[in-house]
Design a protein around this motif. Structure first.
Motif, PDB file in Angstrom:
ATOM      1  N   GLY A   1      -2.484 -11.743 -11.309  1.00 26.53           N
ATOM      2  CA  GLY A   1      -3.355 -10.562 -11.215  1.00 26.53           C
ATOM      3  C   GLY A   1      -3.518 -10.119  -9.779  1.00 26.53           C
ATOM      4  N   PHE A   2      -3.739 -11.089  -8.871  1.00 28.90           N
ATOM      5  CA  PHE A   2      -3.904 -10.774  -7.447  1.00 28.90           C
ATOM      6  C   PHE A   2      -2.657 -10.063  -6.907  1.00 28.90           C
ATOM      7  CE2 PHE A   2      -3.496 -11.862  -2.955  1.00 28.90           C
ATOM      8  CZ  PHE A   2      -4.756 -11.537  -2.462  1.00 28.90           C
ATOM      9  N   LEU A   3      -1.492 -10.647  -7.229  1.00 27.84           N
ATOM     10  CA  LEU A   3      -0.240 -10.055  -6.729  1.00 27.84           C
ATOM     11  C   LEU A   3       0.026  -8.694  -7.388  1.00 27.84           C
ATOM     12  CD1 LEU A   3       1.970 -13.264  -6.582  1.00 27.84           C
ATOM     13  CD2 LEU A   3       0.921 -12.027  -4.674  1.00 27.84           C
ATOM     14  N   THR A   4      -0.357  -8.562  -8.658  1.00 20.73           N
ATOM     15  CA  THR A   4      -0.160  -7.284  -9.345  1.00 20.73           C
ATOM     16  C   THR A   4      -1.031  -6.192  -8.726  1.00 20.73           C
ATOM     17  OG1 THR A   4       0.367  -8.451 -11.386  1.00 20.73           O
ATOM     18  CG2 THR A   4      -0.216  -6.136 -11.608  1.00 20.73           C
ATOM     19  N   VAL A   5      -2.258  -6.550  -8.370  1.00 19.02           N
ATOM     20  CA  VAL A   5      -3.139  -5.564  -7.711  1.00 19.02           C
ATOM     21  C   VAL A   5      -2.474  -5.076  -6.426  1.00 19.02           C
ATOM     22  CG1 VAL A   5      -5.354  -5.207  -6.556  1.00 19.02           C
ATOM     23  CG2 VAL A   5      -5.261  -6.505  -8.686  1.00 19.02           C
ATOM     24  N   LEU A   6      -1.937  -6.019  -5.650  1.00 22.21           N
ATOM     25  CA  LEU A   6      -1.277  -5.634  -4.393  1.00 22.21           C
ATOM     26  C   LEU A   6      -0.055  -4.759  -4.671  1.00 22.21           C
ATOM     27  CD1 LEU A   6      -1.381  -8.808  -2.112  1.00 22.21           C
ATOM     28  CD2 LEU A   6      -2.647  -6.685  -1.850  1.00 22.21           C
ATOM     29  N   ALA A   7       0.730  -5.163  -5.681  1.00 21.74           N
ATOM     30  CA  ALA A   7       1.941  -4.394  -5.997  1.00 21.74           C
ATOM     31  C   ALA A   7       1.578  -2.976  -6.449  1.00 21.74           C
ATOM     32  CB  ALA A   7       2.737  -5.111  -7.092  1.00 21.74           C
ATOM     33  N   LEU A   8       0.489  -2.843  -7.198  1.00 20.76           N
ATOM     34  CA  LEU A   8       0.122  -1.537  -7.751  1.00 20.76           C
ATOM     35  C   LEU A   8      -0.483  -0.603  -6.713  1.00 20.76           C
ATOM     36  CD1 LEU A   8      -1.390  -2.691 -11.156  1.00 20.76           C
ATOM     37  CD2 LEU A   8       0.497  -1.076 -10.895  1.00 20.76           C
ATOM     38  N   THR A   9      -1.090  -1.151  -5.694  1.00 28.11           N
ATOM     39  CA  THR A   9      -1.805  -0.283  -4.749  1.00 28.11           C
ATOM     40  C   THR A   9      -1.136  -0.184  -3.386  1.00 28.11           C
ATOM     41  OG1 THR A   9      -3.215  -2.175  -4.223  1.00 28.11           O
ATOM     42  CG2 THR A   9      -4.086  -0.572  -5.785  1.00 28.11           C
ATOM     43  N   ARG A  10      -0.207  -1.057  -3.098  1.00 29.58           N
ATOM     44  CA  ARG A  10       0.438  -1.050  -1.787  1.00 29.58           C
ATOM     45  C   ARG A  10       1.160   0.296  -1.558  1.00 29.58           C
ATOM     46  NH1 ARG A  10       5.267  -4.800   0.629  1.00 29.58           N
ATOM     47  NH2 ARG A  10       5.012  -4.002   2.712  1.00 29.58           N
ATOM     48  N   GLY A  11       0.910   0.899  -0.413  1.00 26.83           N
ATOM     49  CA  GLY A  11       1.593   2.150  -0.054  1.00 26.83           C
ATOM     50  C   GLY A  11       1.200   3.336  -0.917  1.00 26.83           C
ATOM     51  N   LEU A  12       0.061   3.226  -1.577  1.00 26.36           N
ATOM     52  CA  LEU A  12      -0.356   4.273  -2.516  1.00 26.36           C
ATOM     53  C   LEU A  12      -0.355   5.656  -1.853  1.00 26.36           C
ATOM     54  CD1 LEU A  12      -1.519   4.390  -5.478  1.00 26.36           C
ATOM     55  CD2 LEU A  12      -3.754   4.542  -4.434  1.00 26.36           C
ATOM     56  N   VAL A  13      -0.935   5.741  -0.669  1.00 31.72           N
ATOM     57  CA  VAL A  13      -1.030   7.033   0.018  1.00 31.72           C
ATOM     58  C   VAL A  13      -0.051   7.095   1.187  1.00 31.72           C
ATOM     59  CG1 VAL A  13      -2.567   8.569   1.304  1.00 31.72           C
ATOM     60  CG2 VAL A  13      -3.464   7.236  -0.606  1.00 31.72           C
ATOM     61  N   ASN A  14      -0.050   6.053   2.011  1.00 29.08           N
ATOM     62  CA  ASN A  14       0.698   6.149   3.270  1.00 29.08           C
ATOM     63  C   ASN A  14       2.211   6.264   3.081  1.00 29.08           C
ATOM     64  OD1 ASN A  14       1.268   3.509   2.637  1.00 29.08           O
ATOM     65  ND2 ASN A  14      -0.097   2.637   4.201  1.00 29.08           N
ATOM     66  N   LYS A  15       2.714   5.828   1.927  1.00 30.82           N
ATOM     67  CA  LYS A  15       4.156   5.970   1.678  1.00 30.82           C
ATOM     68  C   LYS A  15       4.524   7.460   1.613  1.00 30.82           C
ATOM     69  CE  LYS A  15       7.146   4.885  -1.969  1.00 30.82           C
ATOM     70  NZ  LYS A  15       7.381   4.143  -3.194  1.00 30.82           N
ATOM     71  N   ASP A  16       3.729   8.224   0.900  1.00 35.30           N
ATOM     72  CA  ASP A  16       3.994   9.662   0.792  1.00 35.30           C
ATOM     73  C   ASP A  16       3.826  10.360   2.140  1.00 35.30           C
ATOM     74  OD1 ASP A  16       4.462   9.377  -1.888  1.00 35.30           O
ATOM     75  OD2 ASP A  16       2.524  10.147  -2.537  1.00 35.30           O
ATOM     76  N   LEU A  17       2.865   9.877   2.924  1.00 40.08           N
ATOM     77  CA  LEU A  17       2.632  10.485   4.235  1.00 40.08           C
ATOM     78  C   LEU A  17       3.786  10.168   5.182  1.00 40.08           C
ATOM     79  CD1 LEU A  17      -1.175   9.792   4.879  1.00 40.08           C
ATOM     80  CD2 LEU A  17      -0.092  11.815   3.947  1.00 40.08           C
ATOM     81  N   ARG A  18       4.157   8.869   5.207  1.00 37.45           N
ATOM     82  CA  ARG A  18       5.238   8.429   6.100  1.00 37.45           C
ATOM     83  C   ARG A  18       6.543   9.129   5.788  1.00 37.45           C
ATOM     84  NH1 ARG A  18       4.033   2.928   5.209  1.00 37.45           N
ATOM     85  NH2 ARG A  18       5.796   2.843   3.792  1.00 37.45           N
ATOM     86  N   ARG A  19       6.820   9.264   4.512  1.00 41.49           N
ATOM     87  CA  ARG A  19       8.123   9.807   4.106  1.00 41.49           C
ATOM     88  C   ARG A  19       8.109  11.328   3.985  1.00 41.49           C
ATOM     89  NH1 ARG A  19      10.052   5.175  -0.210  1.00 41.49           N
ATOM     90  NH2 ARG A  19       9.797   3.435   1.232  1.00 41.49           N
ATOM     91  N   GLY A  20       6.956  11.936   4.169  1.00 42.52           N
ATOM     92  CA  GLY A  20       6.887  13.403   4.169  1.00 42.52           C
ATOM     93  C   GLY A  20       6.898  14.030   2.784  1.00 42.52           C
ATOM     94  N   TYR A  21       6.697  13.246   1.727  1.00 41.29           N
ATOM     95  CA  TYR A  21       6.730  13.814   0.370  1.00 41.29           C
ATOM     96  C   TYR A  21       5.523  14.714   0.105  1.00 41.29           C
ATOM     97  CZ  TYR A  21       9.993   9.919  -0.425  1.00 41.29           C
ATOM     98  OH  TYR A  21      11.031   9.038  -0.351  1.00 41.29           O
TER      99      TYR A  21
END
Lengths: 227, 323
Positions: free
Chosen positions: A56-76
């Motif tokens: 569960g702990f790892l799933t929470v991290l997997a589900l929320t990691r890069g939620l916003v900043n990935k789109d910002l970093r990549r310009g999407y």
């Protein structure tokens, strides 16, 4: 809730299935496919909650990691938010779907265990605690993701400090003063019963509200080109 | 043929309507890695009306993309006021959407072309049949039908740019912003893009095009805002190039030398290294009269072209001022 782009849910679920849900899917597949040993019910009720807690702990991290900043970093964000959609609503919906996926994972996991070993694990309790963990840890990663280029790393550091703080008999004074900033994951354990969830609820609600607040106010572009 | 679901205006554009986007004393200052302030826009005041196509020109670093980012709501001004449709640009985008082609088209590489348009259509509140029609029309308009199943990450630069333009067509917003639209487009698609912009024009819609290509801007737009070091150097209205009656430079190429030329165009100067090619400086009326006399004198004109457009001259003059 009107501001959430519900119409986009099928694609968000598809993206989750292709990415962060691979890990819990692998855990479920392992639980399903591994041969069931002839274990006594007492052992099952002691071992599997720990497994679910870790997964569960790892799933929470997997589900929320890069939620916003990935789109910002990549310009999407430039094509996403030129649509009539509020960034806060869009990411809040993604975050909520992640929580639903975590609960679905917990339900399937306990279901598989019950089917294979004939032992019913207390799913409502697990669901409540995992939900709380998602609110606390998932909320923290969500919030950090709106501010930093890396979110899971700093969140893990805060979790480690939190574990030390809550486990230490005499934590240093500076840590005591900053204790309210640390995620109260000690209140979300599946294997420890009887703790009040209120501080964890408050902590999680505050981080999620702060994340949405930041999203509604921050500049998405960093420069003219913004990438 | 799929019918085009977006509005097409065959007639000449209607006269400009009310102001759609308004910038008042807008400044934008970035902070460098070392913490130093880096001004990108300084005291920009503009009124952009619905129904017009406005160009934004300027050298690298002039603030074109920053200006467009402010208009689309991705950046807030450091000071001053920016309004689109009476709202802060971000609020306007959230409410009505902005049809926006970014300078760099960034999309998840594992999405397919058709999937990208379907997703963005859904996010843009297009549903069911309307979305399918719109996506099919956009694919056809940009010649991407054969690439519909291709992954974004595998597209060539030109096809990616066309996909970027296709996603703009999914929006019905009154604000359309194209940042360097000719990036990666071959001459054929460049011409089609010009035609597309003409068709996208409608009363009440503001189309903003930022480009380095002055020729492109002159063809596409009604007026061009020239930026230099973050300031509006001038706004050039060029929809009627010779309206001011000012002399222009032309190049005239004849098939063979013509003895009457010196008498008809006394200021004609031979172009060095070019046979029978001359440089003229005169206004439109003098050019027309002179040409008639030249043809009557038996000269064969191979080419006549403006040497430098009004926009180019305005741009050059602006850049001289900012040095």
């Amino acid at each position: 809730m009107k501001k959430l782009p519900w119409r986009y849910v099928p694609w968000l679920l598809l993206d989750m299935a292709r990415g962060p849900l691979m890990f819990p899917a692998a855990v479920l597949a392992a639980a399903l496919l591994l041969p069931a040993v002839n274990a006594p019910a007492e052992l099952v009720t002691r071992v599997f909650p720990y497994m679910l807690e870790a997964a569960g702990f790892l799933t929470v991290l997997a589900l929320t990691r890069g939620l916003v900043n990935k789109d910002l970093r990549r310009g999407y964000y430039r094509v996403l938010f030129s649509r009539p959609v509020t960034p806060g609503g869009y990411y809040l919906l993604r975050w909520l779907l992640g929580g639903a996926a975590l609960l679905a994972f917990a339900a399937l996991f306990t279901g598989i265990i019950a089917w294979k070993y004939g032992v019913a694990l207390p799913f409502p309790f697990y669901a409540a605690r995992l939900g709380l963990e998602y609110l606390v840890l998932g909320g923290l990663v969500f919030f950090l993701s709106t501010l930093l280029r890396e979110d899971a790393g700093p969140a893990l550091v805060l979790c480690a400090i939190s574990a030390y703080y809550h486990g230490a008999a005499y934590p240093p004074a500076w840590l005591k003063a900053a204790g309210w900033l640390l995620p109260p994951l000690n209140l979300c354990r599946l294997t420890v019963a009887g703790t009040s969830p209120l501080p964890a609820l408050l902590y999680g609600a505050c981080t999620v509200a702060a994340a949405v607040y930041v999203l509604q106010r921050r500049n998405f572009a960093e420069g003219g080109r913004g990438d | 043929m799929t019918s085009k679901p977006y509005k097409v205006t065959a007639a000449p554009p209607a006269p400009p309507a009310a102001c759609l986007a308004e910038l008042k004393g807008v400044c934008k200052t970035y902070t460098s890695v070392l913490g130093r302030p880096v001004p990108a826009l300084a005291d920009v005041t503009l009124e952009l009306r619905g129904g017009e196509v406005v160009g934004v020109a300027g050298p690298n670093g002039a603030g074109k993309s920053t200006l467009l980012s402010i208009l689309t709501g991705f950046l807030a001004p450091s000071s001053g006021t920016a309004l689109v449709g009476g709202l802060p640009p971000g609020r306007y985008a959230e409410r009505s959407g902005v049809a926006c082609l970014p300078e760099l088209v960034r999309l998840p590489p594992d999405w397919t072309v058709a999937d990208t348009l379907t997703r963005l259509g859904a996010l843009g509140a297009l549903a069911g049949q309307a979305r399918a029609l719109r996506v099919a029309a956009a694919l056809e308009e940009l010649g991407l039908e054969s690439q519909a199943a291709a992954r974004v990450g595998k597209l060539s630069k030109g096809n990616l740019q066309r996909l970027g333009i296709a996603q703009v067509l999914l929006s019905d917003s009154d604000l359309m912003v194209f940042d360097e639209p000719s990036n990666g487009l071959d001459p054929v698609w460049l011409m089609r893009f010009r035609e597309l912009v003409r068709r996208l024009r409608r009363p009440g819609r503001l189309i903003v095009v930022a480009s380095h290509n002055l020729d492109e801007l002159e063809r596409l737009t009604d007026r061009v805002v020239i930026l230099g070091r973050g300031r509006v150097e001038r706004v050039v209205e060029h929809s009627s190039p010779a309206a001011d009656g000012a002399p222009r430079f032309f190049r005239l190429k004849l098939l063979a030398p013509c003895a009457a030329l010196a008498g008809i165009f006394p200021g004609a100067a031979p172009v060095e290294g070019r046979d029978n090619e001359y440089r003229l400086e005169l206004d439109a009326a003098a050019l027309s009269g002179g040409l008639l006399k030249l043809l009557q004198a038996g000269a064969v004109v191979l080419a006549l072209q403006p040497e430098q457009s009004g926009l180019e001259r305005a741009f050059s003059a602006s850049m001289e001022n900012t040095r």
